[in-house]
Design a protein around this motif. Structure first.
Motif, PDB file in Angstrom:
ATOM      1  N   LYS A 166     -11.414   1.066   7.603  1.00 17.94           N
ATOM      2  CA  LYS A 166     -11.026   0.808   8.703  1.00 17.94           C
ATOM      3  C   LYS A 166     -10.538  -0.973   8.301  1.00 17.94           C
ATOM      4  CE  LYS A 166     -13.042   1.205  12.195  1.00 17.94           C
ATOM      5  NZ  LYS A 166     -13.854   2.291  11.813  1.00 17.94           N
ATOM      6  N   THR A 181      -8.423  -1.594   5.082  1.00 16.01           N
ATOM      7  CA  THR A 181      -7.621  -1.535   4.834  1.00 16.01           C
ATOM      8  C   THR A 181      -6.467  -2.658   5.728  1.00 16.01           C
ATOM      9  OG1 THR A 181      -7.524   1.130   5.430  1.00 16.01           O
ATOM     10  CG2 THR A 181      -5.693   0.002   5.917  1.00 16.01           C
ATOM     11  N   LEU A 218      -7.336   7.895   9.505  1.00 16.73           N
ATOM     12  CA  LEU A 218      -8.328   7.565   8.977  1.00 16.73           C
ATOM     13  C   LEU A 218      -9.358   9.441   9.250  1.00 16.73           C
ATOM     14  CD1 LEU A 218      -9.159   4.163   8.548  1.00 16.73           C
ATOM     15  CD2 LEU A 218      -7.708   5.383   7.216  1.00 16.73           C
ATOM     16  N   PRO A 228      -7.007   4.611   0.084  1.00 13.87           N
ATOM     17  CA  PRO A 228      -7.305   4.190   1.784  1.00 13.87           C
ATOM     18  C   PRO A 228      -6.879   5.793   1.969  1.00 13.87           C
ATOM     19  CG  PRO A 228      -5.386   3.280   1.508  1.00 13.87           C
ATOM     20  CD  PRO A 228      -5.766   3.815   0.156  1.00 13.87           C
ATOM     21  N   ALA A 259      -8.594  -1.258  -3.264  1.00 11.29           N
ATOM     22  CA  ALA A 259      -8.442  -2.164  -3.270  1.00 11.29           C
ATOM     23  C   ALA A 259      -9.299  -3.439  -3.681  1.00 11.29           C
ATOM     24  CB  ALA A 259      -8.306  -2.714  -1.271  1.00 11.29           C
ATOM     25  N   GLN A 303      -6.663  -5.354   3.593  1.00 12.96           N
ATOM     26  CA  GLN A 303      -4.874  -5.242   2.664  1.00 12.96           C
ATOM     27  C   GLN A 303      -4.181  -5.704   3.560  1.00 12.96           C
ATOM     28  OE1 GLN A 303      -6.923  -5.740  -0.067  1.00 12.96           O
ATOM     29  NE2 GLN A 303      -5.413  -3.654  -1.287  1.00 12.96           N
ATOM     30  N   GLN A 313       1.037  -1.280  -0.055  1.00 11.75           N
ATOM     31  CA  GLN A 313       0.099  -0.143   0.172  1.00 11.75           C
ATOM     32  C   GLN A 313       1.165   1.056   0.448  1.00 11.75           C
ATOM     33  OE1 GLN A 313      -3.427  -1.187  -0.258  1.00 11.75           O
ATOM     34  NE2 GLN A 313      -2.146  -2.685  -0.017  1.00 11.75           N
ATOM     35  N   TRP A 351      -2.120   5.756  11.177  1.00 15.80           N
ATOM     36  CA  TRP A 351      -2.843   6.195  10.435  1.00 15.80           C
ATOM     37  C   TRP A 351      -4.028   6.802  10.793  1.00 15.80           C
ATOM     38  CZ3 TRP A 351      -1.524   0.269   9.454  1.00 15.80           C
ATOM     39  CH2 TRP A 351       0.147   0.643   8.956  1.00 15.80           C
TER      40      TRP A 351
END
Lengths: 468, 608
Positions: free
Chosen positions: B241, B244, B418, B429, B522, B247, B216, B416
């Motif tokens: 969330k 991600t 969001l 993302p 994704a 992924q 990613q 991270w």
């Protein structure tokens, strides 16, 4: 289940120590089960149903569903020795019940050997089939950008005064699965709904003929508030039986979940629990999950259970605990907007904060059409740019915008007018919806369609007839 | 010696019992006639409180409650990989066999399958001296994982016998003459109390050296996590969330992935179960399921089992770390775990401190994330392993200023963030590039992000091996994005058209970075995984383009002419090209030549 305290065997207990709203605190007696159903008869002679919330060797706490006024310490409580169960049968189709599952259509109660606990049991995640059947609702905003999938739980977040009931009724009327003849059975549960709203739904079901395949469970605004805690569970217990035992595809409409949550808060306050955000109990997430997670498709069982809960966001605030916790559990949300409504757009769906989490598994080649995902992505992208331009135009005026910004501004207007807006009885096929999307997109030059793959662009972009 | 007491109170998942004088905190109890599983969490004089991991309806005062004398343990051994368990370690398939598609109560099931025969190959011989953690043999557990059979901690002595061939987990594979002269029979099962970290070699905590490659771009290039690090990914609902985390579970270059669905949606677990066997691990070419352990305690399953699921998961992760593997663990969502703690605490009548959470919430969070790390494993042969933790947080109302997010940030090195606005415009993302960070400085060094960050430098070295100029590109991209954010706020007032060309270039480049680089679908067949080389070249393409355009603008070439170039929209879309790196290289040449043509049209001399 119409229950009379004389018909039920069980221990009668008169040791009520305290009455706290709808909560009774009783002297302890042996053999009381946690979560057991009780019948409560106050000196006013009215029988009420109740449930054991806590047992201990010091006290017993009972929650009373039904009228609070009239409760006093001279109340008798009869313990039934079983948890809250209802008889289930497809005889319930075409019938109408109150929030405690007593018939209100003048016919007799449901009789069946099959009885189910209204709390249900969690579906084993291993036994779930990931939903992937596209439901065509005939509403472009939903079908094109927020596709509803069979087995999904997709709520409508609304506000007082917005046409959420009309949208829900339209979906109930028009929902079909592509390539299948069979229509949905509808289980409709009302919690604290106003009389005229309930009548609207019933009329709408009657008009379309859906009433024959509907189960209506009504707790109205003037019915006891605490009863709302069992109403959705009763409805879902019938829905589960219809779906997973009898093989129906069931669409369950639960409205208004806000009233449910308020009943939950009332009980929590009466129990003097530590309040969470907004005074709602800390376990509201888990409690709501035991309702919403009952949607799905189960391996080895026919049928499916799709849920469409409706809630009115207090103050229109999406971050209020009720929509917030709901959004964390459900598979997306459809958000209605006051602004679109006031401009006469129906359905006033604000697609940007709306979402269908299961969409991608139910659309695309072989399911709807190969361009569906790209088109949807591109509409989101262009519309959000259009709204940004609209904001900017409010400050600098339309003349102050760059050519590119003006292009998107125009797109947003056309998109709302042509694509989102449609008639309450207009039932668009998915082909029509996607073709319409291309018409709207064709107002943008090719190089702005960055979210569409080249091969899709070549096939559909030039074919689309431009919007006038 | 039957240790049976009786129930004196039932309130939701909390059951209070009496009559077992020697009951201990953490002891597992069997509650009621059905023997529901519970764990003792408080002892108050002669009574004790247990959280029960199954629904408690129908229990009554006076029902039996039985002490098992055991703590809550994870059963460890071959058969974990490819399996899916509930919050207390029961295989979901066994629950289906016992009660059908709806989960019943009081079902007992072993974590490890008892019927499968594994092919055991010994790695020690008679007479060898072994102790806790030593590898005595191995079995192929899946097509990618060789399961190392280790001596349980606390056992040491001389090998008397060791088998070879097909064994069930319960069969004896070796006999050890203990130091005290006794003989211990070993099978392939180990039990470990889930709330205690598994031991490592003395002083065995190692610095974090290598990044976890996730495929990613926004993570690998902008906000990377190290193998053995911990990352926090908070976001309101709908910000991505779960996708991600999926992924990361799919594409991260760990050897073993433990995925915990804690209080989340049942259909999401169904999706993992449907997708993972079909997806191919880019590293091994085998199905992803061959390296995955799943734990599912969905939101409608008992609340207290959410609490247990997180500990079961991390114990399994440590166990594979001890074999010498790089393990990554995803927990979705740790907020539900924290809420389970809050609910139990409330029922115990404890004093709430922040939003109803008990005062010990930060300790619980810290203990959990501290189980991440890269370590030298206890036992022979020498080996290193790591556990990387990625924890999702679901802040109420999407507001990060709440206890679980705040305390999680204190104990993790990567954030991270969001962003709902990004999610609404379907930029996924939806990791906000201005608010997120990645550092591995300890809390006390928090203010010196750049200079003390341990893994930033290590990461730079790694990227240098990909492209020696790469660190500069990353810095430039970050700078352009943050300058562009300022320019955007001006543009919002005066309109983009009124800006000077150099500022409009910043807007263009930031759009190219966002659209062409950061945004990664994704569900796109090509772009779902971006190999490091592709990520690096893509960013280089955009940054080189930026500097070349800048040269033209200085020579008074109008930016409107640049915006018209077809190459601009190609840069946004080249990430989807199935020819991957080759396509990017070609486009880089095309970008240069089209700028060159523009320069000659305006008769300016620039070197692009």
């Amino acid at each position: 289940m119409s229950l009379d305290i004389r018909d039920i065997y069980g221990v009668v207990h008169k040791g009520v120590r305290e009455v706290r709203g709808s909560i009774l605190v009783l002297e302890p007696i042996p053999n009381v089960l946690y979560d057991e159903v009780v019948l409560v008869r106050a000196p006013d002679g009215i029988d009420r149903m109740g449930r054991v919330l806590e047992v201990s060797n010091q006290y017993i706490i009972v929650q009373v569903f039904g009228e609070e006024s009239g409760l006093e310490t001279a109340t008798a409580v009869r313990f039934t020795g079983s948890t809250f169960e209802i008889p289930v049968s497809d005889d319930a189709l075409g019938r109408m019940f109150n929030g405690r599952f007593e018939p209100i259509d003048g016919m007799g109660p449901i009789v069946s050997r099959e009885r189910r606990d209204i709390n249900g049991s969690p579906i084993n995640p291993r036994a779930r089939i990931h939903p992937n059947n596209f439901i065509q609702t005939g509403i472009s905003a939903i079908d094109g950008m927020l596709s509803l999938i069979r087995g999904q739980k997709l709520p409508i977040f609304s506000e007082s005064g917005l046409p959420h009931n009309r949208v829900a009724a339209q979906i109930a009327r028009q929902a079909t699965v592509l390539g299948e003849e069979e229509e949905f059975a509808i289980v409709f549960a009302a919690m604290g709904l106003k009389n005229d709203e309930a009548r609207f739904f019933i009329e709408s079901f009657r008009e379309s003929g859906a009433i024959e395949r509907s189960v209506v469970v009504l707790n109205l605004a003037d019915d006891p508030a605490i009863e709302r805690l069992v109403t959705p569970r009763i409805a879902l217990t019938i829905a589960e039986y219809l779906a997973f035992d009898l093989g129906y595809h069931v669409l369950t409409i639960l409205t208004d979940m806000t009233n449910y949550c308020e009943a939950l808060r009332e009980v929590s306050a009466a129990r003097e629990e530590v309040p969470g955000r907004g005074g709602y109990p800390g376990y509201m997430y888990s409690d709501l999950a035991t309702i919403y997670e009952r949607a799905g498709i189960v391996r080895g069982r026919p049928g499916s259970l799709t849920q469409m809960p409706i809630l009115t966001m207090p103050g229109g605030d999406k971050r209020h605990p009720i929509p917030d916790l709901t959004g964390y559990i459900t598979e997306g949300q459809i958000i209605l907007s006051k602004e679109l409504d006031s401009r006469g757009i129906y359905p006033p769906i604000n697609v940007l904060p709306s979402l269908s989490r299961l969409m991608r598994s139910g659309v695309g080649p072989g399911k709807t059409r190969e361009d569906h995902k790209d088109v949807s992505d591109q509409l989101y992208d262009a519309y959000s740019r259009g709204l940004k331009a609209r904001d900017l135009a409010r400050i600098v005026g339309e003349m102050g915008l760059s050519d590119r910004e003006r292009l998107f501004l125009r797109f947003a207007d056309i998109f709302e007018r042509k694509f989102i807006n449609q008639g309450e009885y207009e039932n668009r096929t998915i082909e029509e919806t996607l073709d319409l999307a291309w018409e709207v997109l064709s107002t943008l030059p090719e190089e702005e369609l960055v979210r569409v793959k080249d091969e899709i662009l070549e096939k559909y972009y030039y074919r689309a007839k431009p919007v006038s | 010696m039957d240790r049976v007491g009786e129930i004196v109170r039932v309130s939701g998942t909390l059951v209070v019992g009496r009559g077992i004088p020697d009951i201990k905190i953490g002891e597992v109890v069997e509650v009621g006639e059905e023997g529901l599983i519970g764990e003792v969490i408080r002892i108050i004089e002669d009574t004790f409180a247990a959280q029960v991991y199954e629904p408690t309806s129908g229990l009554k005062v006076g029902d039996p409650i039985r002490g098992t004398g055991k703590k809550l343990v994870a059963e460890l051994g071959p058969g974990l990989i490819k399996n899916i368990f509930d919050g207390v370690g029961r295989p979901l398939d066994d629950l289906i066999r016992a009660s059908g598609p709806f989960i019943g109560r009081g079902i007992k099931a072993y974590t490890l399958p008892r019927d499968i025969k594994w092919s055991f190959r010994p790695l020690v011989k008679e007479g060898d001296y072994v102790s806790g953690g030593d590898i005595i043999g191995e079995v192929p557990e899946s097509s990618t994982i060789i399961h190392k059979i280790m001596v349980p901690h606390g056992v040491s002595g001389k090998i008397l016998e060791v088998g070879e061939g097909e064994f069930r987990v319960t069969d004896v594979i070796a006999k050890v003459e203990l130091d005290d002269g006794g003989v211990k029979e070993l099978n392939m099962i180990q039990e470990w109390p889930v709330r205690e970290p598994r031991p490592i070699a003395p002083g065995g905590r190692l610095p974090l050296k290598t990044p976890l490659i996730t495929g990613q771009r926004v993570i690998d290039v902008f906000f990377p996590v190290a193998k053995g690090g911990a990352a926090c990914i908070p976001g309101g609902f709908g910000t991505g969330k779960t996708i991600t985390l999926h992924q990361l579970a799919k594409w991260s270059d760990a050897d073993v992935v433990v995925y915990i669905g804690c209080g989340e949606r049942g259909n999401e677990m169904a999706e993992v179960l449907q997708d993972f066997p079909e997806l191919v691990d880019p590293k091994t070419g085998k199905p992803l399921m061959e390296r995955t352990v799943l734990i599912a305690n969905t939101s409608n399953m008992p609340v207290s089992a959410r609490e247990a699921s997180v500990y079961i998961g991390i114990t399994i992760a440590e166990y594979y770390r001890d074999m010498g593997y790089d393990v990554s663990l995803m927990a979705d969502s740790t907020s539900r775990w924290a809420e389970a703690i809050r609910e139990i605490s409330g029922r115990l009548g404890e004093m709430p401190v922040e939003r109803g959470f008990p005062a010990y919430l930060p300790d619980k969070i810290a203990e959990f994330y501290e189980r991440a790390g890269r370590v030298k494993v206890l036992g022979r042969p020498d080996r290193e392993g790591s556990v990387t933790i990625v924890g999702a947080v679901s802040p109420p109302g999407g507001d990060f200023n709440e206890p679980v997010t705040i305390h999680t940030l204190r104990f993790t090195g990567v954030f991270w963030a969001l962003d709902a606005d990004l999610a609404y415009s379907r930029h996924f993302p939806a990791i906000n590039w201005l608010k997120s960070y990645s550092l591995y400085a300890k809390e006390i060094l928090g203010g010196f992000i750049g200079s003390f960050s341990m893994y930033k430098e290590e990461l730079l070295n790694w990227w240098k091996s990909v492209d020696k100029d790469f660190p500069r590109y990353r810095e430039d991209a970050m700078n352009i994005l943050s300058s562009a954010a300022e320019v955007e706020s001006i543009a919002r007032i005066i309109g983009e058209k009124s800006l000077p060309d150099d500022q409009r270039l910043l807007l263009l480049t930031s759009e190219l970075i966002k659209e062409g680089f950061l945004r990664q679908n994704a569900f796109d067949e090509v772009d779902t995984y971006s190999e490091p080389e592709k990520s690096a070249l893509l960013l280089k393409l955009i940054i080189d383009f930026h500097y070349n355009v800048e040269k033209l603008i200085r020579k008074k070439v109008p930016i409107d002419r640049v915006l018209e170039l077809p190459v601009v929209s190609k840069i946004k879309r080249v990430k989807f090209d199935p020819r991957r790196v080759e396509a990017i290289k070609e486009l880089a040449d095309e970008a240069k030549s089209s700028l060159q043509r523009l320069a000659s049209e305006y008769r300016v001399e620039v070197e692009v």
